[in-house]
Motif scaffolding. Sequence first.
Motif, PDB file in Angstrom:
ATOM      1  N   SER A 122       0.836  -1.197   0.000  1.00 58.16           N
ATOM      2  CA  SER A 122       0.000   0.000   0.000  1.00 58.16           C
ATOM      3  C   SER A 122       0.872   1.248   0.000  1.00 58.16           C
ATOM      4  CB  SER A 122      -0.913   0.009   1.230  1.00 58.16           C
ATOM      5  OG  SER A 122      -0.146   0.103   2.424  1.00 58.16           O
ATOM      6  N   ASP A 123       0.235   2.369  -0.259  1.00 58.11           N
ATOM      7  CA  ASP A 123       0.913   3.663  -0.138  1.00 58.11           C
ATOM      8  C   ASP A 123      -0.030   4.680   0.497  1.00 58.11           C
ATOM      9  OD1 ASP A 123      -0.876   4.019  -2.208  1.00 58.11           O
ATOM     10  OD2 ASP A 123       0.598   4.685  -3.678  1.00 58.11           O
ATOM     11  N   GLY A 124      -0.776   4.199   1.493  1.00 58.74           N
ATOM     12  CA  GLY A 124      -1.748   5.058   2.151  1.00 58.74           C
ATOM     13  C   GLY A 124      -1.133   6.183   2.950  1.00 58.74           C
ATOM     14  N   THR A 125       0.130   5.996   3.374  1.00 59.94           N
ATOM     15  CA  THR A 125       0.798   7.004   4.203  1.00 59.94           C
ATOM     16  C   THR A 125       1.995   7.618   3.496  1.00 59.94           C
ATOM     17  OG1 THR A 125       0.117   5.802   6.184  1.00 59.94           O
ATOM     18  CG2 THR A 125       1.862   7.437   6.440  1.00 59.94           C
ATOM     19  N   ILE A 126       2.749   6.801   2.740  1.00 60.83           N
ATOM     20  CA  ILE A 126       3.937   7.295   2.054  1.00 60.83           C
ATOM     21  C   ILE A 126       3.645   7.475   0.562  1.00 60.83           C
ATOM     22  CG2 ILE A 126       5.436   6.095   3.696  1.00 60.83           C
ATOM     23  CD1 ILE A 126       6.002   4.033   1.451  1.00 60.83           C
ATOM     24  N   GLU A 127       4.573   8.131  -0.127  1.00 60.50           N
ATOM     25  CA  GLU A 127       4.513   8.198  -1.577  1.00 60.50           C
ATOM     26  C   GLU A 127       5.358   7.059  -2.121  1.00 60.50           C
ATOM     27  OE1 GLU A 127       2.578  10.110  -3.363  1.00 60.50           O
ATOM     28  OE2 GLU A 127       1.815  11.014  -1.514  1.00 60.50           O
TER      29      GLU A 127
ATOM     30  N   LYS B 232       1.259 -14.421  -1.226  1.00 61.83           N
ATOM     31  CA  LYS B 232       0.098 -13.839  -1.879  1.00 61.83           C
ATOM     32  C   LYS B 232       0.170 -12.325  -1.679  1.00 61.83           C
ATOM     33  CE  LYS B 232      -2.749 -17.887  -0.896  1.00 61.83           C
ATOM     34  NZ  LYS B 232      -3.948 -18.395  -0.173  1.00 61.83           N
ATOM     35  N   VAL B 233      -0.088 -11.595  -2.740  1.00 62.77           N
ATOM     36  CA  VAL B 233       0.052 -10.138  -2.673  1.00 62.77           C
ATOM     37  C   VAL B 233      -1.314  -9.480  -2.832  1.00 62.77           C
ATOM     38  CG1 VAL B 233       1.183  -8.098  -3.621  1.00 62.77           C
ATOM     39  CG2 VAL B 233       2.367 -10.321  -3.669  1.00 62.77           C
ATOM     40  N   TYR B 234      -1.660  -8.687  -1.842  1.00 61.84           N
ATOM     41  CA  TYR B 234      -2.876  -7.893  -1.885  1.00 61.84           C
ATOM     42  C   TYR B 234      -2.445  -6.430  -1.883  1.00 61.84           C
ATOM     43  CZ  TYR B 234      -4.510 -12.401  -0.226  1.00 61.84           C
ATOM     44  OH  TYR B 234      -4.740 -13.744  -0.093  1.00 61.84           O
ATOM     45  N   THR B 235      -2.818  -5.705  -2.909  1.00 67.00           N
ATOM     46  CA  THR B 235      -2.447  -4.300  -2.962  1.00 67.00           C
ATOM     47  C   THR B 235      -3.616  -3.444  -2.500  1.00 67.00           C
ATOM     48  OG1 THR B 235      -3.135  -4.056  -5.276  1.00 67.00           O
ATOM     49  CG2 THR B 235      -0.840  -4.712  -4.854  1.00 67.00           C
ATOM     50  N   GLU B 236      -3.310  -2.188  -2.268  1.00 69.88           N
ATOM     51  CA  GLU B 236      -4.343  -1.276  -1.769  1.00 69.88           C
ATOM     52  C   GLU B 236      -4.272   0.028  -2.534  1.00 69.88           C
ATOM     53  OE1 GLU B 236      -5.839  -1.040   2.595  1.00 69.88           O
ATOM     54  OE2 GLU B 236      -4.237   0.440   2.416  1.00 69.88           O
ATOM     55  N   TYR B 237      -5.431   0.546  -2.883  1.00 73.31           N
ATOM     56  CA  TYR B 237      -5.507   1.829  -3.572  1.00 73.31           C
ATOM     57  C   TYR B 237      -6.144   2.861  -2.657  1.00 73.31           C
ATOM     58  CZ  TYR B 237      -7.118   5.612  -6.557  1.00 73.31           C
ATOM     59  OH  TYR B 237      -7.343   6.854  -7.085  1.00 73.31           O
ATOM     60  N   GLY B 238      -5.506   4.035  -2.541  1.00 71.73           N
ATOM     61  CA  GLY B 238      -6.099   5.137  -1.797  1.00 71.73           C
ATOM     62  C   GLY B 238      -5.246   5.614  -0.643  1.00 71.73           C
ATOM     63  N   LYS B 239      -5.462   6.858  -0.254  1.00 73.22           N
ATOM     64  CA  LYS B 239      -4.745   7.466   0.855  1.00 73.22           C
ATOM     65  C   LYS B 239      -5.590   7.405   2.127  1.00 73.22           C
ATOM     66  CE  LYS B 239      -1.041   8.694  -1.355  1.00 73.22           C
ATOM     67  NZ  LYS B 239       0.267   8.064  -1.048  1.00 73.22           N
ATOM     68  N   LYS B 240      -4.915   7.402   3.259  1.00 70.90           N
ATOM     69  CA  LYS B 240      -5.598   7.328   4.546  1.00 70.90           C
ATOM     70  C   LYS B 240      -6.004   8.701   5.076  1.00 70.90           C
ATOM     71  CE  LYS B 240      -3.137   3.100   5.923  1.00 70.90           C
ATOM     72  NZ  LYS B 240      -4.298   2.198   5.814  1.00 70.90           N
ATOM     73  N   ILE B 241      -5.667   9.745   4.346  1.00 70.65           N
ATOM     74  CA  ILE B 241      -5.960  11.105   4.792  1.00 70.65           C
ATOM     75  C   ILE B 241      -7.466  11.358   4.765  1.00 70.65           C
ATOM     76  CG2 ILE B 241      -5.564  13.552   4.324  1.00 70.65           C
ATOM     77  CD1 ILE B 241      -2.973  12.699   2.909  1.00 70.65           C
ATOM     78  N   PHE B 242      -7.990  11.921   5.842  1.00 69.96           N
ATOM     79  CA  PHE B 242      -9.416  12.234   5.917  1.00 69.96           C
ATOM     80  C   PHE B 242      -9.787  13.185   4.779  1.00 69.96           C
ATOM     81  CE2 PHE B 242     -13.155  14.560   7.354  1.00 69.96           C
ATOM     82  CZ  PHE B 242     -13.954  13.546   7.856  1.00 69.96           C
ATOM     83  N   GLY B 243     -10.844  12.843   4.063  1.00 68.07           N
ATOM     84  CA  GLY B 243     -11.296  13.667   2.952  1.00 68.07           C
ATOM     85  C   GLY B 243     -10.783  13.218   1.597  1.00 68.07           C
TER      86      GLY B 243
END
Length: 272
Positions: A119-124, A143-154
């Motif tokens: 994921s890259d929810g916190t870092i670039e 097994k690789v599970y990726t994540e899309y999106g930032k954790k920043i509110f809004g």
Amino acid sequence: METTSNLMWPGALSDPSGRRQAKPRAAGITMVIDKGLGQHAFEDLLAAAGEYIDIIKFGFGTSPLYPVELLTRKIEWAKRSRITVIPGGTLLEAAVARDVVPAFFRQVLGFGFDGIEVSDGTIELPRDRRDELIRDAAALGLKVYTEYGKKIFGSRIDVQEFAETAERDFEAGAELVTVEARESGVGVGLFDEKGSCREQTLSEMLRIIPNRSRILWEAPQKEQQVALIKSIGPEVNLGNIPVHDVMALETMRRGLRSDTFELGGAFSDYVI
């Protein structure tokens, strides 16, 4: 009195849908977030609901905080229940930020994890680096599970960017792509500041996604789970499910709760 081996609910009551797959499931995956369960609570979770859990994520960066013996036991117990066990994506982000990715992979394998979250929810995380992490993990047999999106509110979802990210993640070796919603499900990605589903965004995503069975939607709140089950069908993949909600979610998938009762017996109308 009948012996326990002869006790079985009628299929019409245990699964009105008639479609719930047994493990290993290709769709209708449930990913649970474990934020720090102890030994007995974890054993109780698996005893009661292990059959309905496909992935357990030890959330955030909690994995290094466990006593070593407890961490290895939890991983072993989950795998015996045919559950994939992964550390949280934030832990890998921390490894990237601190340039200790090889050590991260060594410990993941050493402890017995059989998957990771990229994921890259916190870092670039540059696209090439994301590809590299996915390929390296897959080459190690994870097994690789990726994540899309930032954790920043809004933060919101760019639908076209999501589609492009998912396609490239799959090409690199990812099994599922997760839509970020954090553990709160409020003010991030698909959900607005009240936790309600952004219906227009969801409609756009469903129109552009070619293979829904490879998308996992983080949906920690009940109403979010209901909305996604009704929009996509009972075999939607759902993640960040709180440990105490696993059984409740399974009843909704099967039409055994009032929120989705009308879907019981009509699930054939939904196609993943």
